[in-house]
Scaffold this motif. Structure first.
Motif, PDB file in Angstrom:
ATOM      1  N   ILE A  39       0.837  -1.210   0.000  1.00 14.63           N
ATOM      2  CA  ILE A  39       0.000   0.000   0.000  1.00 14.63           C
ATOM      3  C   ILE A  39       0.862   1.246   0.000  1.00 14.63           C
ATOM      4  O   ILE A  39       0.586   2.206  -0.721  1.00 14.63           O
ATOM      5  CB  ILE A  39      -0.957   0.000   1.215  1.00 14.63           C
ATOM      6  CG1 ILE A  39      -1.915  -1.176   1.142  1.00 14.63           C
ATOM      7  CG2 ILE A  39      -1.693   1.306   1.352  1.00 14.63           C
ATOM      8  CD1 ILE A  39      -2.845  -1.145  -0.049  1.00 14.63           C
ATOM      9  N   LYS A  40       1.937   1.260   0.781  1.00 16.49           N
ATOM     10  CA  LYS A  40       2.829   2.412   0.813  1.00 16.49           C
ATOM     11  C   LYS A  40       3.507   2.621  -0.542  1.00 16.49           C
ATOM     12  O   LYS A  40       3.682   3.753  -0.986  1.00 16.49           O
ATOM     13  CB  LYS A  40       3.873   2.248   1.913  1.00 16.49           C
ATOM     14  CG  LYS A  40       3.333   2.482   3.292  1.00 16.49           C
ATOM     15  CD  LYS A  40       4.412   2.379   4.338  1.00 16.49           C
ATOM     16  CE  LYS A  40       3.836   2.602   5.712  1.00 16.49           C
ATOM     17  NZ  LYS A  40       4.834   2.477   6.767  1.00 16.49           N
ATOM     18  N   ALA A  41       3.900   1.521  -1.198  1.00 20.02           N
ATOM     19  CA  ALA A  41       4.523   1.629  -2.510  1.00 20.02           C
ATOM     20  C   ALA A  41       3.515   2.153  -3.534  1.00 20.02           C
ATOM     21  O   ALA A  41       3.864   2.966  -4.400  1.00 20.02           O
ATOM     22  CB  ALA A  41       5.066   0.279  -2.947  1.00 20.02           C
ATOM     23  N   ALA A  42       2.279   1.730  -3.453  1.00 24.46           N
ATOM     24  CA  ALA A  42       1.252   2.219  -4.376  1.00 24.46           C
ATOM     25  C   ALA A  42       0.947   3.692  -4.137  1.00 24.46           C
ATOM     26  O   ALA A  42       0.691   4.437  -5.087  1.00 24.46           O
ATOM     27  CB  ALA A  42      -0.016   1.379  -4.234  1.00 24.46           C
ATOM     28  N   ASP A  43       0.998   4.113  -2.889  1.00 27.71           N
ATOM     29  CA  ASP A  43       0.779   5.518  -2.579  1.00 27.71           C
ATOM     30  C   ASP A  43       1.910   6.393  -3.109  1.00 27.71           C
ATOM     31  O   ASP A  43       1.694   7.531  -3.520  1.00 27.71           O
ATOM     32  CB  ASP A  43       0.618   5.721  -1.073  1.00 27.71           C
ATOM     33  CG  ASP A  43      -0.729   5.267  -0.561  1.00 27.71           C
ATOM     34  OD1 ASP A  43      -1.638   5.062  -1.403  1.00 27.71           O
ATOM     35  OD2 ASP A  43      -0.879   5.090   0.659  1.00 27.71           O
TER      36      ASP A  43
END
Length: 152
Positions: free
Chosen positions: A145-149
């Motif tokens: 999720i952090k990488a997608a953000d």
């Protein structure tokens, strides 16, 4: 998402924790019989309760079951789910230690010759492994999720 693999791991942990309530955790053999150690006390061969109160083990098993069930439904807040899973792992280690303490306490106070753990005593280490796998899965989701953000 509740359909994640770590939710399944935590559900299995919940079921295994409930199984700890079903029977004896250990058998302490004496010269004239034996004592069964269950989560709610020690019982002789005839089923009579001995004067050993093991309510901390009962409370720890109940809290572990409740927290593992609540951890499944905290999927919207992954950082809280990670913290709860870590707490469950530490709590599970304490539960193993508490059960081991009570078995030795009963053995020494009643003059036990030896003790034999029943198959249910294997459940807490299995629960610990499943909690670790759930932790790793939650952590992987959080990193994803952090990488997608960052990409957005």
């Amino acid at each position: 998402m509740i359909q994640r693999r770590q939710s399944l791991y935590l559900l299995i942990v919940f079921v295994l924790t409930v199984l700890l309530f079903t029977g004896p955790l250990a058998f302490i053999s004496l010269e004239e019989g034996g004592i069964y150690f269950k989560h709610h006390g020690a019982f002789d061969m005839q089923g009579e309760k001995l004067n050993v109160s093991s309510w901390p083990v009962t409370v720890m098993i109940a809290i572990s079951a409740l927290l593992s069930f609540l951890t499944i439904f905290s999927y919207m807040n992954r950082s809280r789910q990670i913290r709860l899973t870590i707490f469950l792992m530490i709590f599970n280690l304490g539960m193993i230690g508490m059960a081991y303490y009570y078995v030795h306490h009963i053995m020494h106070n009643f003059g036990g010759i030896q003790f034999l753990f029943k198959w249910r005593i294997v459940l807490p280490p299995i629960m610990l492994v499943l909690q670790f796998l759930a932790f790793k899965g939650i952590q992987k989701d959080e990193l994803l999720i952090k990488a997608a953000d960052r990409i957005r």
